[in-house]
Structure formats: C-alpha cells, structure tokens
Enzyme design. Sequence first.
Site, short mmCIF file in Angstrom:
data_model
loop_
_atom_site.label_atom_id
_atom_site.label_comp_id
_atom_site.label_asym_id
_atom_site.label_seq_id
_atom_site.Cartn_x
_atom_site.Cartn_y
_atom_site.Cartn_z
N ASP A 53 23.75 12.14 -15.60
CA ASP A 53 23.53 11.03 -16.53
C ASP A 53 23.61 11.47 -17.99
OD1 ASP A 53 22.35 8.82 -17.97
OD2 ASP A 53 21.49 8.16 -16.07
N THR A 89 23.16 2.99 -18.25
CA THR A 89 23.23 3.69 -16.97
C THR A 89 23.64 2.82 -15.77
OG1 THR A 89 21.64 5.30 -17.72
CG2 THR A 89 21.85 5.05 -15.33
N ASN A 110 20.69 -2.66 -17.98
CA ASN A 110 19.68 -2.05 -17.08
C ASN A 110 18.63 -3.09 -16.70
OD1 ASN A 110 20.90 0.43 -17.12
ND2 ASN A 110 19.52 1.33 -18.63
N TYR A 173 14.96 5.86 -4.81
CA TYR A 173 14.95 6.68 -6.02
C TYR A 173 13.60 7.33 -6.27
CZ TYR A 173 15.82 8.33 -10.68
OH TYR A 173 15.99 9.16 -11.77
N ASP A 209 20.53 13.10 -19.75
CA ASP A 209 20.16 11.86 -20.44
C ASP A 209 18.75 11.92 -21.04
OD1 ASP A 209 20.73 8.88 -20.89
OD2 ASP A 209 18.86 8.82 -19.78
N HIS A 213 17.93 11.76 -24.99
CA HIS A 213 17.15 10.70 -25.64
C HIS A 213 16.04 11.30 -26.49
CE1 HIS A 213 18.65 6.96 -24.00
NE2 HIS A 213 18.62 7.44 -22.77
N ASP A 256 28.05 8.72 -16.71
CA ASP A 256 28.11 7.28 -17.00
C ASP A 256 28.40 6.97 -18.47
OD1 ASP A 256 25.64 8.41 -17.58
OD2 ASP A 256 24.46 6.71 -16.87
N HIS A 357 22.24 5.50 -26.29
CA HIS A 357 23.58 5.07 -25.87
C HIS A 357 23.50 3.60 -25.54
CE1 HIS A 357 22.05 5.14 -21.73
NE2 HIS A 357 21.36 6.18 -22.15
P1 AMP Z 1 19.03 4.54 -19.52
O1 AMP Z 1 19.08 5.87 -20.14
O2 AMP Z 1 18.07 3.62 -20.23
O3 AMP Z 1 20.36 3.88 -19.35
O4 AMP Z 1 18.42 4.72 -18.05
C1 AMP Z 1 18.53 5.93 -17.36
C2 AMP Z 1 17.36 6.09 -16.45
O5 AMP Z 1 17.47 5.28 -15.31
C3 AMP Z 1 17.29 7.48 -15.88
O6 AMP Z 1 16.69 8.35 -16.76
C4 AMP Z 1 16.49 7.31 -14.63
O7 AMP Z 1 15.13 7.56 -14.87
C5 AMP Z 1 16.65 5.83 -14.30
N1 AMP Z 1 17.30 5.68 -13.00
C6 AMP Z 1 18.43 6.27 -12.60
N2 AMP Z 1 18.74 5.90 -11.33
C7 AMP Z 1 17.77 5.06 -10.93
C8 AMP Z 1 17.54 4.34 -9.73
N3 AMP Z 1 18.40 4.43 -8.68
N4 AMP Z 1 16.46 3.54 -9.68
C9 AMP Z 1 15.63 3.45 -10.75
N5 AMP Z 1 15.79 4.10 -11.90
C10 AMP Z 1 16.84 4.90 -12.00
ZN ZN Z 2 22.83 6.90 -18.15
ZN ZN Z 3 19.81 7.06 -21.22
#
Ligand code: AMP
Ligand code: ZN
Ligand code: ZN
Length: 423
Positions: A53, A89, A110, A173, A209, A213, A256, A357
Amino acid sequence: MYKKFFCKVNCFIALFIFLMIVQGCVRNGKTGTATGKKSYRTDVPYLVVLSMDGFRWDYPAIYHTPNLDSIAATGVKAQELVPCFPSKTFPNHYSLATGLYPEHHGIVQNSFYDPVLGKYTLSDRKAVKNPEFYFGEPIWVTAEKQSVRSACFYWPGSEAPIKGVYPDIYKQYDGSVSFEARIDTVIAWLGRPAGERPHLIMWYFDEPDHTGHEYGPESEQTKEVVEHLDSLAGVFCRKINQLSIADSVNLVFTSDHGMQAISPERAIALDKLLKDRWVNLVGGANPVLMIDPNAGCTDSIMSVLKNVKHVKVYTKSSMPESLHYSDSNRIFDIVCVADSAWSIYWKASHFSTGGNHGYDPSNRNMHAIFYATGPAFLKNYVSAPFQNIHIYPLFARILGLIPAATDGSLTPTADMLRENVRE
Ligand code: AMP
Ligand code: ZN
Ligand code: ZN
C-alpha cells in the site's frame, strides 16, 4: 422414556449448534474457505500478486531496493502505474481487481453513502463484507467461475461473496498479522499438493502507506520501511525459488497509489465558509470531500467554493472527463479536490502533517509501482506508464481466463508479455 426423548433432543440441538459454529467459523471467522466438491483446473500458470500500500513509483529510485531492481532485471517494470481518482486505497485496489473505474465498480471512496444500503466504511466489517456494495467482477471471481482456484490475503473486496462467489481461500482483515507470517502462509498455499494449491493469489501489506502518512514520503522512517519491504520481497522470491513449481510462478509486486508530502500550513477548512442549511451531508476524506447539497443550494455552495484558492470544485456535470468520476449515485453532487500538497477538511479540528494521497492522478506523486517476473513476462523490459484499469485484462490473459467487461484493455500492458502469452 421422557428422559430418553429429551436426551435425544438435547443431542440433536448440540449437534445443530456445533454445525452452526463450524459454518460460522468458515464464513465469518478469521479464514474462509469454499473448498468442497468443486474441481479445479491444474493446467494453468500461477499468478501471485502482492500489493504494498502506498508504494510510490519513484521509491526504488530514491531508496535502496536491490530486490525490486533484480525483479525488474529478470522481468518487467512499469515506469509508473497510474491510479484512478480518487487515489485512495479501496477504490484503487478494487480497480486493480476489476479493471473498472470507481464510478463503475461502486467503491467510490474508502467511505461513502449508498442511497439504499447506507454507509460504507473500512471499519464497518458488515459493510465491507456486503456484496451489494461491490459491482463488476474481481479477477478472483472470474478465476473461480472458470475453475481456477484463487486465494486472497486481505485484498480489499475479497471478504464479500461478490456475484455470490468467494475466493477459495480468504481472510478477515487483521492488520496485526506480521508480513513474515503472511509470506509463510502464501508459501504454504503454494506448497500444497497439485490440485489443492491456488493458481491466483492476491495479497496485501499495509506499508509503506502508514509510515508515509505519518512521516511523509521523503523521510528517514519511510526510507527504512521501503528498504525493509524490499528485503521481504527478496525473502519471498527466494522461498518461491525453492518450490517445485517455481518455474511456473508469475510474481507481481504492485501498489494502489503513491504519497504526497503535506503540511498544516497548506490546509483549508470548508465548514465555516458555507451556511449549515445549504449542506445535507459531507463525505469523502482529505484531499477529496463530497458535498450533498440541500435542494436549491448547489449554486450558493459553488459560488463560495469556486473562489477558494488551492481547491478545485466540480459538480457532477462539470467534472473533468479525465477523472471518470460522475457516473454513480454514490458520488455527491459537489466534489472538492485539494491541489497537490494541500489539505482540505470539513472542520478545522486538526491538520495532519506527513503525507497523504487521494489527489488527481495527474499528480505524479500519486503514481505507484508495477514489477513482475515469471514465465509470462519478458526479461529486463521497461514499460511506459499505464493506468491500473488495464491490469485485470493482463491477469486474465496470463491465467488464460475469458475476461469480464472492463474499462481497460490488454493493449497498454501486452508489450510486457512474452509472445506466446500475448497472442
Ligand atoms: P487509506 O490510506 O486511507 O487509503 O487507507 C489505507 C488503510 O486501509 C490501510 O492502512 C489499512 O489499515 C486499511 N485497510 C486495508 N485493507 C483493509 C481491509 N481489507 N479491511 C479494512 N481495512 C483495510
Ligand atoms: Zn492505499
Ligand atoms: Zn493511505
């Protein structure tokens, strides 16, 4: 006699409860598996896709990544992988899996609101597992429908029975499972006897990721985590090479989106600029906020927001074509996008530091990696940048699957394939 009857009834109830628990574990517990009487093909290659990620396209250029470099030397790499808008993501993992823009696959952020189903957020397990939120056909569903065994280890969307189909193996997850444990599990799946091992594996790491952040993309901490991930990629490749099926395994390392440095000095709160009575709902997250206006209030909101510097504001009808972001009732009528390196919030409670992002994919810092090696791929080949919607057709070709309809095509990615796979 009554005693005997009640004993029998009790035994029956106990057996029923036991069966319900077993069923519950399989479907709702940590690991699901649909393995049963289904017979799977064994005459297809293996494809193992890891998403790291937020792995920005240029991390291998600015940090030390000898293992990714050697994957590029024995295989292919894309100069850049272009995400969909918004470069978040879930929308992008689901675009990678389906070949569809978020406006078509339904995971438009998200977190978002569906007029009928209600709210979708990553933390709401019930929503994440509800297939009604997901449109299109993820590659693991295409595989299962065509008798190719698939496994997912946290790939977004894989916990829901999309079109009524789960991957043969999937997991609930749990971000606390170590990356090393994930490697060992994937290797164990590939070490199963022929006929029992998955031919398509989609797995996921939530770094770099998190660190990007927190500390920003150009930080000592992000460098450290990127270099650690690279060493894990090396460990994984060495373990793959020890398998009897090593020669027929295709490995893909992708991501991603990238990461952009942000600062609290470049942040704007929108709530104080607009009258409460104009706004029904606000959705999305920095740097993309969506506003559902109250009836007749669109013009009032637009007339204020179009004068806010460092923010672009669009209605669905003025949305740039290039964003492919209007054809969904989950996208609110007004969409605000911060300029690169800027942040927008609804309320000014806190302004983040570090990285973020979600920006317009024309910002190169949103671009991700694509590295691949294995019998389907050319050696030492560098591809021009391509959009992630073209990856589903590539995966379908490698696995010999008849693809579902997508927004992408094989044309931008076919040049990475060996001739016998391309044709
Ligand atoms: P973002 O950076 O806000 O786009 O979100 C990324 C975060 O989504 C990651 O750091 C994970 O903690 C969370 N994430 C990734 N895959 C899953 C999943 N299958 N279910 C729930 N949360 C997830
Ligand atoms: Zn991501
Ligand atoms: Zn992120």
